[in-house]
Design a protein around this motif. Structure first.
Motif, PDB file in Angstrom:
ATOM      1  N   ALA A 182       2.569   6.629  -9.616  1.00 52.18           N
ATOM      2  CA  ALA A 182       1.146   6.508  -9.311  1.00 52.18           C
ATOM      3  C   ALA A 182       0.750   5.067  -9.066  1.00 52.18           C
ATOM      4  N   GLN A 183       1.446   4.123  -9.713  1.00 48.05           N
ATOM      5  CA  GLN A 183       1.140   2.713  -9.524  1.00 48.05           C
ATOM      6  C   GLN A 183       1.709   2.170  -8.225  1.00 48.05           C
ATOM      7  N   ASN A 184       2.671   2.865  -7.624  1.00 49.94           N
ATOM      8  CA  ASN A 184       3.360   2.358  -6.455  1.00 49.94           C
ATOM      9  C   ASN A 184       3.335   3.359  -5.307  1.00 49.94           C
ATOM     10  N   PRO A 185       2.149   3.693  -4.785  1.00 49.91           N
ATOM     11  CA  PRO A 185       2.092   4.602  -3.644  1.00 49.91           C
ATOM     12  C   PRO A 185       2.645   3.917  -2.402  1.00 49.91           C
ATOM     13  N   LEU A 186       3.024   4.698  -1.404  1.00 48.88           N
ATOM     14  CA  LEU A 186       3.508   4.108  -0.165  1.00 48.88           C
ATOM     15  C   LEU A 186       2.382   3.332   0.505  1.00 48.88           C
ATOM     16  N   PRO A 187       2.697   2.167   1.046  1.00 51.82           N
ATOM     17  CA  PRO A 187       1.665   1.414   1.770  1.00 51.82           C
ATOM     18  C   PRO A 187       1.252   2.157   3.027  1.00 51.82           C
ATOM     19  N   THR A 188       0.072   1.857   3.514  1.00 52.92           N
ATOM     20  CA  THR A 188      -0.490   2.561   4.662  1.00 52.92           C
ATOM     21  C   THR A 188      -0.723   1.593   5.811  1.00 52.92           C
ATOM     22  N   ALA A 189      -0.229   1.931   6.994  1.00 52.73           N
ATOM     23  CA  ALA A 189      -0.457   1.114   8.184  1.00 52.73           C
ATOM     24  C   ALA A 189      -1.856   1.379   8.724  1.00 52.73           C
ATOM     25  N   ALA A 190      -2.494   0.340   9.212  1.00 49.28           N
ATOM     26  CA  ALA A 190      -3.832   0.479   9.783  1.00 49.28           C
ATOM     27  C   ALA A 190      -3.735   0.920  11.241  1.00 49.28           C
ATOM     28  N   ALA A 191      -4.642   1.805  11.650  1.00 51.57           N
ATOM     29  CA  ALA A 191      -4.714   2.190  13.055  1.00 51.57           C
ATOM     30  C   ALA A 191      -5.193   0.993  13.867  1.00 51.57           C
ATOM     31  N   VAL A 192      -4.579   0.765  15.014  1.00 51.85           N
ATOM     32  CA  VAL A 192      -4.919  -0.372  15.879  1.00 51.85           C
ATOM     33  C   VAL A 192      -5.908   0.096  16.935  1.00 51.85           C
ATOM     34  N   THR A 193      -7.030  -0.606  17.052  1.00 57.60           N
ATOM     35  CA  THR A 193      -8.083  -0.186  17.983  1.00 57.60           C
ATOM     36  C   THR A 193      -8.417  -1.246  19.027  1.00 57.60           C
ATOM     37  N   ASN A 194      -7.683  -2.360  19.041  1.00 59.48           N
ATOM     38  CA  ASN A 194      -8.037  -3.445  19.966  1.00 59.48           C
ATOM     39  C   ASN A 194      -6.900  -3.834  20.908  1.00 59.48           C
ATOM     40  N   ASN A 195      -6.026  -2.880  21.251  1.00 60.08           N
ATOM     41  CA  ASN A 195      -4.972  -3.193  22.207  1.00 60.08           C
ATOM     42  C   ASN A 195      -5.563  -3.483  23.579  1.00 60.08           C
ATOM     43  N   PRO A 196      -4.973  -4.412  24.346  1.00 62.33           N
ATOM     44  CA  PRO A 196      -5.490  -4.737  25.677  1.00 62.33           C
ATOM     45  C   PRO A 196      -5.447  -3.516  26.587  1.00 62.33           C
ATOM     46  N   PRO A 255      -7.940  -8.202  24.679  1.00 60.83           N
ATOM     47  CA  PRO A 255      -8.008  -7.297  23.527  1.00 60.83           C
ATOM     48  C   PRO A 255      -9.429  -7.032  23.091  1.00 60.83           C
ATOM     49  N   HIS A 256      -9.617  -5.929  22.410  1.00 63.01           N
ATOM     50  CA  HIS A 256     -10.908  -5.635  21.785  1.00 63.01           C
ATOM     51  C   HIS A 256     -11.094  -6.529  20.565  1.00 63.01           C
ATOM     52  N   PRO A 257     -12.332  -6.688  20.066  1.00 63.77           N
ATOM     53  CA  PRO A 257     -12.573  -7.635  18.970  1.00 63.77           C
ATOM     54  C   PRO A 257     -12.000  -7.248  17.622  1.00 63.77           C
ATOM     55  N   SER A 258     -11.796  -5.964  17.323  1.00 59.22           N
ATOM     56  CA  SER A 258     -11.295  -5.576  16.010  1.00 59.22           C
ATOM     57  C   SER A 258      -9.941  -4.926  16.137  1.00 59.22           C
ATOM     58  N   GLU A 259      -9.111  -5.036  15.075  1.00 60.99           N
ATOM     59  CA  GLU A 259      -7.750  -4.497  15.144  1.00 60.99           C
ATOM     60  C   GLU A 259      -7.629  -3.105  14.596  1.00 60.99           C
ATOM     61  N   SER A 260      -8.391  -2.754  13.576  1.00 61.36           N
ATOM     62  CA  SER A 260      -8.202  -1.456  12.951  1.00 61.36           C
ATOM     63  C   SER A 260      -9.515  -0.722  12.836  1.00 61.36           C
ATOM     64  N   GLY A 261      -9.398   0.584  12.673  1.00 62.47           N
ATOM     65  CA  GLY A 261     -10.600   1.381  12.524  1.00 62.47           C
ATOM     66  C   GLY A 261     -10.261   2.844  12.683  1.00 62.47           C
ATOM     67  N   GLY A 262     -11.210   3.702  12.306  1.00 62.01           N
ATOM     68  CA  GLY A 262     -10.968   5.133  12.438  1.00 62.01           C
ATOM     69  C   GLY A 262     -10.157   5.665  11.282  1.00 62.01           C
ATOM     70  N   GLU A 263     -10.278   6.941  11.033  1.00 59.07           N
ATOM     71  CA  GLU A 263      -9.575   7.539   9.912  1.00 59.07           C
ATOM     72  C   GLU A 263      -8.615   8.629  10.336  1.00 59.07           C
ATOM     73  N   ASP A 264      -8.507   8.872  11.643  1.00 61.08           N
ATOM     74  CA  ASP A 264      -7.607   9.920  12.109  1.00 61.08           C
ATOM     75  C   ASP A 264      -6.204   9.363  12.204  1.00 61.08           C
ATOM     76  N   HIS A 265      -5.301   9.791  11.319  1.00 61.64           N
ATOM     77  CA  HIS A 265      -3.935   9.284  11.286  1.00 61.64           C
ATOM     78  C   HIS A 265      -2.954  10.236  11.966  1.00 61.64           C
ATOM     79  N   THR A 266      -3.442  11.155  12.788  1.00 61.52           N
ATOM     80  CA  THR A 266      -2.567  12.168  13.362  1.00 61.52           C
ATOM     81  C   THR A 266      -2.066  11.742  14.731  1.00 61.52           C
ATOM     82  N   GLY A 267      -0.756  11.673  14.923  1.00 59.29           N
ATOM     83  CA  GLY A 267      -0.178  11.401  16.230  1.00 59.29           C
ATOM     84  C   GLY A 267       0.082  12.715  16.949  1.00 59.29           C
TER      85      GLY A 267
END
Length: 255
Positions: free
Chosen positions: A19-33, A184-196
């Motif tokens: 419980a103390q060591n959950p897997l880290p989570t990658a942020a969704a990228v929203t500012n790709n050129p 690029p867009h001004p922000s790098e991450s955002g959104g909560e949909d993690h489904t590919g």
């Protein structure tokens, strides 16, 4: 009786550590050129290319994989690796998988939670090349790969590597930009949909034989641990105390 209680306490302690060591989570990228396109063309062994282009409105990267001349065997995995292929074409020099969150290769990627996988583990998130196939195509949107230079998930200065089931490297190629796109867009991450999303087509044409393999390389181990998930009703230090108490109780019972 004492042994069973001790084992129960040890199990509870192990659960607490997890419980103390959950897997880290990658942020969704929203500012790709928008409009940026790159491709990695495989030089031999396996023929084909991997095209990467910015997702709609700069969200994630759309990958298009088209392969032929796949050797016998399988399933074959493929990943983005941290180093480019050198001029001599040695795939073992490409290092480990792209893994900016440092989650490591274990546990294996859970494709239902792609945000918890290594950013470079494309086969883990969207499927390996099936056994017994000589051609393969796949199209999918990965929300965690970046086309913004200087970010941890940026991969256009890196390589794509294909592996035999025993992790021996079959083929590799560097990404090269073919269309620079817009700013690029001004922000790098955002959104909560993690489904590919992924679609694949495969062919079962007759096998054409294997190719000389190259040495495999290792993957980095995680260098740190993550805090308890936000919203938990206890702190990391208090949880550590609980785990220590459980371990101590288990040891006393086993004496």
């Amino acid at each position: 009786m004492r042994t069973s209680v001790a084992l129960s306490l040890l199990g509870a302690a192990a659960t607490g550590v997890a419980a103390q060591n959950p897997l880290p989570t990658a942020a969704a990228v929203t500012n790709n050129p928008v409009g940026l396109v790159a491709e990695a063309v495989l030089p031999g062994n396996i023929k084909g290319k991997v095209v990467a282009k910015s997702g709609e409105d700069g969200v994630g990267v759309q990958f298009n994989v088209e392969l032929s001349s796949i050797p016998e065997g399988g399933p074959f995995t493929y990943h983005i690796h941290v180093n480019p292929v050198p001029e001599n074409g040695n795939c073992s020099a490409t290092g480990a998988h792209l893994d900016p969150t440092e989650r490591g290769e274990t546990p294996v990627c859970d494709k239902s939670k792609p945000e918890t996988c290594q950013v470079g583990d494309l086969a883990g998130k969207y499927g390996a090349i099936p056994e017994g196939k000589t051609t393969f195509s796949a199209n999918y949107l990965d929300k965690y790969a970046s086309l913004v230079e200087g970010t941890g998930a940026y991969f256009l200065n890196r390589s794509i590597v294909f592996h035999y089931p025993n992790k021996t490297r079959i083929a590799c190629a560097n990404f090269k930009i073919t269309n620079v796109g817009s700013a690029p867009h001004p922000s790098e991450s955002g959104g909560e949909d993690h489904t590919g999303t992924v679609t694949q087509t495969i062919s079962s044409a007759a096998p054409i034989g294997t190719n000389p393999a190259q040495t495999t390389g290792g993957a980095p181990s995680p260098s740190g641990t993550m805090p308890v998930a936000a919203g938990a009703s206890f702190s990391t230090s208090s949880m550590t105390g609980v785990v220590a108490a459980l371990l101590g109780g288990a040891m006393m019972l086993m004496l």
